[in-house]
Design a protein around this motif. Sequence first.
Motif, short mmCIF file in Angstrom:
data_model
loop_
_atom_site.label_atom_id
_atom_site.label_comp_id
_atom_site.label_asym_id
_atom_site.label_seq_id
_atom_site.Cartn_x
_atom_site.Cartn_y
_atom_site.Cartn_z
N ASP A 68 -37.10 -33.86 14.00
CA ASP A 68 -36.70 -32.44 13.37
C ASP A 68 -36.15 -31.47 15.12
N LEU A 69 -36.87 -31.86 16.67
CA LEU A 69 -35.91 -30.98 17.30
C LEU A 69 -34.62 -31.20 17.36
N TRP A 70 -34.48 -32.25 16.89
CA TRP A 70 -33.11 -32.16 17.16
C TRP A 70 -31.97 -31.61 16.56
N ARG A 71 -32.27 -32.15 14.52
CA ARG A 71 -31.37 -31.35 13.72
C ARG A 71 -31.71 -29.72 14.10
N MET A 72 -32.72 -29.24 14.65
CA MET A 72 -32.76 -27.49 14.63
C MET A 72 -31.99 -27.76 15.57
N VAL A 73 -31.78 -28.51 16.65
CA VAL A 73 -30.58 -27.84 18.22
C VAL A 73 -29.44 -27.69 17.38
N ALA A 74 -29.34 -29.02 16.57
CA ALA A 74 -27.82 -28.92 15.78
C ALA A 74 -26.79 -27.99 15.00
N ASP A 81 -21.29 -21.77 16.72
CA ASP A 81 -20.13 -22.38 17.44
C ASP A 81 -19.48 -23.55 19.01
N LEU A 82 -21.26 -24.15 19.16
CA LEU A 82 -21.08 -24.30 20.03
C LEU A 82 -21.16 -26.16 20.42
N PRO A 83 -20.46 -26.78 21.33
CA PRO A 83 -20.61 -28.25 20.71
C PRO A 83 -22.13 -28.54 20.85
N MET A 84 -22.72 -29.81 20.27
CA MET A 84 -23.65 -30.37 20.40
C MET A 84 -24.47 -30.26 22.10
N PRO A 85 -25.40 -29.71 22.75
CA PRO A 85 -25.90 -30.03 23.81
C PRO A 85 -26.63 -30.99 23.88
N ARG A 86 -27.09 -31.57 24.97
CA ARG A 86 -28.83 -32.42 25.35
C ARG A 86 -29.27 -32.16 25.71
N VAL A 87 -30.73 -32.57 24.68
CA VAL A 87 -31.29 -32.27 24.15
C VAL A 87 -32.24 -33.07 24.62
N TYR A 88 -33.96 -32.28 25.26
CA TYR A 88 -34.65 -32.39 26.22
C TYR A 88 -35.89 -32.35 26.12
N VAL A 109 -30.27 -28.59 26.71
CA VAL A 109 -31.39 -27.56 26.46
C VAL A 109 -32.59 -28.53 26.41
N ALA A 110 -33.93 -27.74 26.90
CA ALA A 110 -35.01 -28.58 27.66
C ALA A 110 -36.35 -27.16 27.09
N ALA A 111 -37.15 -27.80 26.27
CA ALA A 111 -38.19 -28.55 25.97
C ALA A 111 -39.89 -28.37 26.31
N THR A 112 -40.53 -27.69 26.53
CA THR A 112 -41.62 -28.19 27.23
C THR A 112 -42.78 -28.20 25.94
N THR A 113 -43.61 -30.00 26.13
CA THR A 113 -44.28 -30.16 24.88
C THR A 113 -45.59 -29.06 24.36
N GLY A 114 -45.74 -27.94 25.72
CA GLY A 114 -46.32 -27.20 25.16
C GLY A 114 -45.91 -26.13 24.36
N LEU A 115 -44.77 -25.96 24.49
CA LEU A 115 -43.54 -24.87 23.58
C LEU A 115 -43.93 -25.79 22.25
N ILE A 124 -40.07 -21.63 17.83
CA ILE A 124 -39.15 -22.46 18.12
C ILE A 124 -37.33 -22.63 17.71
N GLU A 125 -37.49 -22.04 16.98
CA GLU A 125 -35.95 -21.80 16.66
C GLU A 125 -35.62 -20.79 17.03
N GLY A 126 -36.02 -20.18 17.07
CA GLY A 126 -36.07 -18.66 18.23
C GLY A 126 -35.29 -18.81 19.21
N VAL A 127 -36.92 -19.49 20.11
CA VAL A 127 -36.32 -19.98 21.73
C VAL A 127 -34.86 -20.96 21.77
N LEU A 128 -34.75 -21.77 21.04
CA LEU A 128 -33.74 -22.40 20.81
C LEU A 128 -32.61 -22.28 21.10
N ALA A 129 -32.22 -20.95 20.14
CA ALA A 129 -31.12 -20.17 19.97
C ALA A 129 -31.06 -19.00 20.82
N HIS A 130 -32.00 -18.61 21.60
CA HIS A 130 -32.27 -18.21 22.88
C HIS A 130 -31.27 -18.75 24.09
N GLU A 131 -31.31 -19.97 24.41
CA GLU A 131 -31.35 -20.91 25.32
C GLU A 131 -29.64 -21.59 24.84
#
Length: 319
Positions: A68-74, A81-88, A109-115, A124-131
């Motif tokens: 879910d996290l990987w597909r959301m970032v993708a 219009d960005l290359p797929m970043p590594r996800v942590y 892009v890195a997100a905490t388990t708390g988030l 979560i989508e809004g936060v990842l879009a910000h990053e």
Amino acid sequence: MNYLRTAILLAAMTGLFVGIGYLVGGTGGMLIAFGIACAMNLFAYWNSDKMLLRMYGAREVDQSSAPDLWRMVATLASRADLPMPRVYVIENAQPNAFATGRNPENAAVAATTGLLGALSRDEIEGVLAHELAHIKNRDTLIMTITATLAGAIGMLANFAMFFGGGMRDSEGRSSGIGMIGGLLIMILAPMAAALVQFAISRSREYAADRMGAEISGNPLGLASALARIHEAARGVYNPRAEQNPATAHLFIINPLAGERMDSLFSTHPATENRIAALQALASQMGPGEMRGGGYRPSPAPRQNAWATAAGGRRRGPWG
């Protein structure tokens, strides 16, 4: 306007560096100090992402370990219009996230388990879009440049203290600024550099909020995320961030205890100001620009064992 402000602030920091270098040792001394500072920061420039991720114990995830996290970032990266970043994923109870990397082709892009455990999917989508907006705007490169200049200014300030009173020109006249002048520069120059650095960081946060909201199509989702992260971060101690305060500006919300004001010495704008700007943006965006015709808040997910720092060994859709 944010880009113009950033350019002006970078020019101000460069001018501060040049001025201090000239006062301390003339053109020659300035160039020598700058060369040393650049050499010290060159390694950090090429390896800052690896160093930062290792510092926070980040674990890389992929489509199989965190689908879910990987597909959301993708999906968001494709919209931006960005290359797929590594996800942590970082095993930390404080809800937070950051982006790193010198360019979009070498980004993470890195997100905490708390988030991942405390926020809804829209948030979560809004936060990842910000990053991702930070990556697209090359903010991590900008902050590397400011860190290099700030380090060089600190080095020159030390030179001013120890050598300011004893340097002489070709005719034997003292070219130093005196012990008192050197002491003042040693104290004031790093403070001035820090003020400019913080101002640049705050400016880039506003720009990333706006672009992130446009990428996600959900300004109020990001606004809701900022409110939740701000409130939760106040009560959750982040020991690694406290040990490395120089990295605080990279997070979406200041991870350090205190400094929650929109002041000269804060690394982030006041959260309420950021939320107000996002709410204004939402009112300006038409239904065609808002995902699904508008923001529909979703409930925060229930705390899952795999989404908390305490139960981080289990794996799930968020990693």
